[in-house]
Structure formats: structure tokens, C-alpha cells
Scaffold this active site. Structure first.
Site, short mmCIF file in Angstrom:
data_model
loop_
_atom_site.label_atom_id
_atom_site.label_comp_id
_atom_site.label_asym_id
_atom_site.label_seq_id
_atom_site.Cartn_x
_atom_site.Cartn_y
_atom_site.Cartn_z
N ASP A 117 -22.70 4.28 -11.39
CA ASP A 117 -24.01 3.73 -11.03
C ASP A 117 -24.06 3.30 -9.57
O ASP A 117 -23.33 2.40 -9.17
CB ASP A 117 -24.29 2.52 -11.95
N SER A 145 -32.69 5.67 -13.45
CA SER A 145 -32.82 4.21 -13.48
C SER A 145 -34.26 3.80 -13.18
O SER A 145 -34.80 4.10 -12.11
CB SER A 145 -31.89 3.58 -12.43
N ASP A 184 -32.09 -1.79 -15.54
CA ASP A 184 -31.33 -2.76 -14.73
C ASP A 184 -31.94 -4.14 -14.82
O ASP A 184 -33.04 -4.38 -14.33
CB ASP A 184 -31.34 -2.30 -13.26
N MET A 206 -31.75 -7.97 -13.72
CA MET A 206 -31.17 -8.82 -12.66
C MET A 206 -31.79 -10.20 -12.70
O MET A 206 -33.00 -10.35 -12.87
CB MET A 206 -31.47 -8.18 -11.30
N HIS A 263 -31.90 4.27 -17.86
CA HIS A 263 -31.05 3.15 -17.44
C HIS A 263 -31.94 1.98 -17.03
O HIS A 263 -32.83 2.12 -16.20
CB HIS A 263 -30.18 3.63 -16.27
N MET A 309 -19.43 0.57 -11.02
CA MET A 309 -20.44 0.39 -9.96
C MET A 309 -19.91 1.06 -8.69
O MET A 309 -18.81 0.78 -8.24
CB MET A 309 -20.67 -1.10 -9.68
N MET A 361 -27.15 -7.48 -15.34
CA MET A 361 -26.58 -8.13 -14.15
C MET A 361 -27.06 -9.57 -14.15
O MET A 361 -27.83 -10.00 -13.29
CB MET A 361 -27.04 -7.38 -12.89
N HIS A 372 -28.28 -2.36 -18.51
CA HIS A 372 -27.23 -2.86 -17.63
C HIS A 372 -27.56 -4.30 -17.25
O HIS A 372 -28.47 -4.54 -16.45
CB HIS A 372 -27.18 -1.91 -16.41
#
Ligand code: DX5
Ligand code: ZN
Length: 215
Positions: free
Chosen positions: A172, A5, A32, A34, A30, A134, A65, A63
Site C-alpha cells: 500500500d 483505494s 483507509d 484515519m 480499500h 506500507m 490507521m 485499513h
């Protein structure tokens, strides 16, 4: 397989860190995303992804979020993302969002927070490529693995077999040398690893050792 990640990489040296894991044999990265609303942290967005895209062949596992993910799918597609996973908690019209991701030509997956039951994906399982479980509350790297998620992975594996669908299981959060094998044995195909790869002194060695641990 281990998917490092980027969240835990050195943001002043992204290309160096990406080169190290790619050279060490990584296939997935990966990413992330956010928004400071769905999760209490802000990371980065499609602009950064589009800047790193030309410098690596890694498969971009994105991913999201973020609230209202449907508004940004095209931006991530244009940035060069290969797979988008969205949280069920952010998608009242999950079936529609999954269709939109696939229509844009990307793989589609669904993410479940630790307390979200597997039943929430029962009627979408035949339409997705991957489920992301998660194993920490999303928002930050470096948190402790929630042990009960091992059982959740086992139950998901059973569900996938019973429904006879071709769906990968990704886990994850809090993956380390101490629990990677156990998570794999529970049925996981892809283990995301942030701090246990990029926060280590020797990133190459950390990635290779973690990969060997689940061979
Ligand atoms: C957490 C993110 C994770 C994070 C994992 O919200 O979704 O992908 O980067 O970091 P570690 O492996 O350090 O728990
Ligand atoms: Zn993640």
C-alpha cells in the site's frame, strides 16, 4: 490483483467512482480510516462505509490507521466490512485484537509501517489472513513509493513459505504503472492503488491498464 483505494475517489461522486471500478472488474475496495492521531490526517469512518455498502458487491478491505482500534471493530463489522487490517504500532496486544476481529466474523490482517521490522509479526503469522506492507508513511495518498519495501516484500514471502502458512501479501502506497510489476514479482498478491486509479482522468482505463500490468 489491484485494490483501488477510495481515499483518492471523488467524495462528491462516490457511487459513480465505485460503479466505474466495479464495472471495470475490481473485486476489492480499500478503505483507509484515519483518526488524526496515529496519522496526521482524518478521513472517514463506519457511517460512510455503511452508506456505500448496499450499493456495491466489492469486498471491503478496511485499513485502520487509528489508535485503540479494538474499540471500533464492532462498528466496522456492522458497517459491512469484510477484512480489517490493524497496525502493529497501534496494538500492544496484537494477538488479542486479531482474535477479536476473527470472532466478529471478519478476515484479519496486520499492517507494518515502512520502518517496522518483519520480526514484529513472526508470532502472529499463523493466525492472520494477510500482511499489509506500507510502502509510504501512512496518512496521505499520492506519495512516492519507498523502494526498499520491495526487499521487505521478498523477505516476507520467504517467511511465509518457511512457516508454511496461508497468508496474503498486500502492498500500500505509491503503486504506479512504473513499479506494479516489480512489486508483484517480489511476492505481493494485492496492490493498493489510490491516486494511480481514482486521480486519473479515465478511471476505468487506469484500473484496467494497471490490472493488465500485473497479469
Ligand atoms: C495511505 C493509505 C493508502 C493510500 C494510497 O496512508 O493507506 O491506502 O490511499 O494512495 P496512493 O496509491 O495514492 O499512494
Ligand atoms: Zn491504505
Amino acid at each position: 490483483m489491484i485494490a483501488p483505494s477510495l481515499l483518492s475517489a471523488d467524495f462528491s461522486n462516490l457511487q459513480r467512482d465505485i460503479d466505474i471500478i466495479e464495472d471495470a472488474g475490481a473485486k476489492w475496495l480499500h478503505l483507509d480510516i484515519m483518526d488524526g492521531h496515529f496519522v496526521p490526517n482524518i478521513s472517514y469512518g463506519p457511517v460512510l462505509i455503511s452508506k456505500i455498502r448496499p450499493h456495491t458487491k466489492l469486498f471491503f478491505d478496511c485499513h485502520l490507521m487509528i489508535e485503540n482500534p479494538e474499540l471500533y471493530l464492532e462498528d466496522f463489522k456492522n458497517a459491512g466490512v469484510d477484512l480489517i487490517t490493524v497496525h502493529v504500532e497501534t496494538c500492544p496486544h496484537l494477538d488479542r485484537v486479531v482474535s477479536q476481529i476473527k470472532e466478529l466474523g471478519m478476515m484479519a490482517g496486520v499492517v507494518l509501517n515502512p520502518s517496522t521490522p518483519l520480526s514484529s509479526i513472526e508470532w502472529i503469522l499463523d493466525k492472520i489472513n494477510i500482511v499489509l506492507i506500507m510502502s509510504v508513511n501512512p496518512g496521505f495518498g499520492g506519495q512516492k513509493f519507498i523502494h526498499s519495501m520491495v526487499h521487505k516484500v521478498m523477505e516476507l514471502k520467504k517467511m511465509i513459505i518457511n512457516k508454511n502458512v496461508d497468508v496474503l501479501i498486500e502492498v500500500d502506497g505509491g503503486v504506479t504503472m512504473d513499479n506494479a510489476k516489480m512489486i508483484k514479482d517480489a511476492g505481493a498478491d494485492i496492490l493498493v492503488a489510490g491516486s494511480s486509479v481514482f486521480s486519473q482522468k479515465d478511471i476505468r482505463k487506469a484500473f484496467i491498464e494497471l490490472s493488465l500490468e500485473i497479469k
